[in-house]
Motif scaffolding. Sequence first.
Motif, PDB file in Angstrom:
ATOM      1  N   ILE A   1      52.769 -13.441  24.538  1.00  0.00           N
ATOM      2  CA  ILE A   1      52.899 -12.754  26.362  1.00  0.00           C
ATOM      3  C   ILE A   1      52.429 -12.957  26.989  1.00  0.00           C
ATOM      4  CG2 ILE A   1      52.754 -10.234  26.511  1.00  0.00           C
ATOM      5  CD1 ILE A   1      53.564  -9.253  23.795  1.00  0.00           C
ATOM      6  N   LEU A   2      50.500 -13.362  26.953  1.00  0.00           N
ATOM      7  CA  LEU A   2      50.532 -13.691  27.800  1.00  0.00           C
ATOM      8  C   LEU A   2      50.346 -14.820  28.323  1.00  0.00           C
ATOM      9  CD1 LEU A   2      46.672 -12.247  25.652  1.00  0.00           C
ATOM     10  CD2 LEU A   2      48.173 -11.247  27.833  1.00  0.00           C
ATOM     11  N   ALA A   3      50.841 -15.601  27.977  1.00  0.00           N
ATOM     12  CA  ALA A   3      50.815 -17.353  28.167  1.00  0.00           C
ATOM     13  C   ALA A   3      52.777 -17.265  29.002  1.00  0.00           C
ATOM     14  CB  ALA A   3      51.852 -18.124  27.065  1.00  0.00           C
ATOM     15  N   ALA A   4      52.920 -15.685  29.417  1.00  0.00           N
ATOM     16  CA  ALA A   4      54.018 -15.564  29.614  1.00  0.00           C
ATOM     17  C   ALA A   4      55.573 -15.917  29.163  1.00  0.00           C
ATOM     18  CB  ALA A   4      54.337 -16.127  31.498  1.00  0.00           C
ATOM     19  N   ILE A   5      55.996 -16.174  28.055  1.00  0.00           N
ATOM     20  CA  ILE A   5      57.266 -16.781  26.881  1.00  0.00           C
ATOM     21  C   ILE A   5      57.432 -15.457  26.876  1.00  0.00           C
ATOM     22  CG2 ILE A   5      57.226 -18.013  25.237  1.00  0.00           C
ATOM     23  CD1 ILE A   5      54.363 -19.674  25.234  1.00  0.00           C
ATOM     24  N   PRO A   6      59.100 -15.372  27.369  1.00  0.00           N
ATOM     25  CA  PRO A   6      59.564 -14.680  26.562  1.00  0.00           C
ATOM     26  C   PRO A   6      59.624 -14.504  25.101  1.00  0.00           C
ATOM     27  CG  PRO A   6      60.700 -16.084  28.415  1.00  0.00           C
ATOM     28  CD  PRO A   6      59.471 -16.896  27.900  1.00  0.00           C
TER      29      PRO A   6
END
Length: 216
Positions: free
Chosen positions: A187-192
Amino acid sequence: MNEVSPISRPRAGRPTREQAEARHEELLDHALDHFLDKGFEQATIEAIAADVGMTKRTVYARYPDKASLFRAAVNRAIARYAISEDRIHETEVPGDLAQTLTNIAMLRIDLVSSPQGLKLQRIIQTESYRFPEIFTDTYEIGAFPTIKFLAKLLRRETEAGNLAIEDTFAAANAFVSMVVTGPVKLILAAIPLPREELDQRVAFGVNLFLNGARPR
């Protein structure tokens, strides 16, 4: 005709205590955004003050330097980020340990997924080397109440013979690392991460933890 005494007449332009506190909250909100967007080094009190419509003198009257403003903004975010004990206890489903553990995990993951949670975690990642106390405070204020509840739950289940755990506090930390940390990193890595996949990951982690914790 009665005249109003000069003493009883409100002073023009002087904010009420409520207004002053609201302005202070606004200052800390904007400061947090500036530190996130610019980083500690590039953010300036001048820009923060201008963004919130304050003078530098007003900001400096409360915070003597940028570091003290940063700590105040982050500490406020940590306090707002913390989950109340009532919400933590509401995760428990009597007689269903797996569902309770699932609820605890999802509570932590959903918290990090919130706009405020994401903002705080990103600031911690980028600035904790400079301000190590914010990492400690986030754990003690934000995570420790959940860890404490989880350790107590695991101890109770061990005493009832349903689990076989010697160090329930270590087990509680291990559970969070096993079940929560992975999805949070994505989530923090902006991975859906679709909700169905998230549910599957959490369910797998909960079952793996319980299978390792049950009596042999």
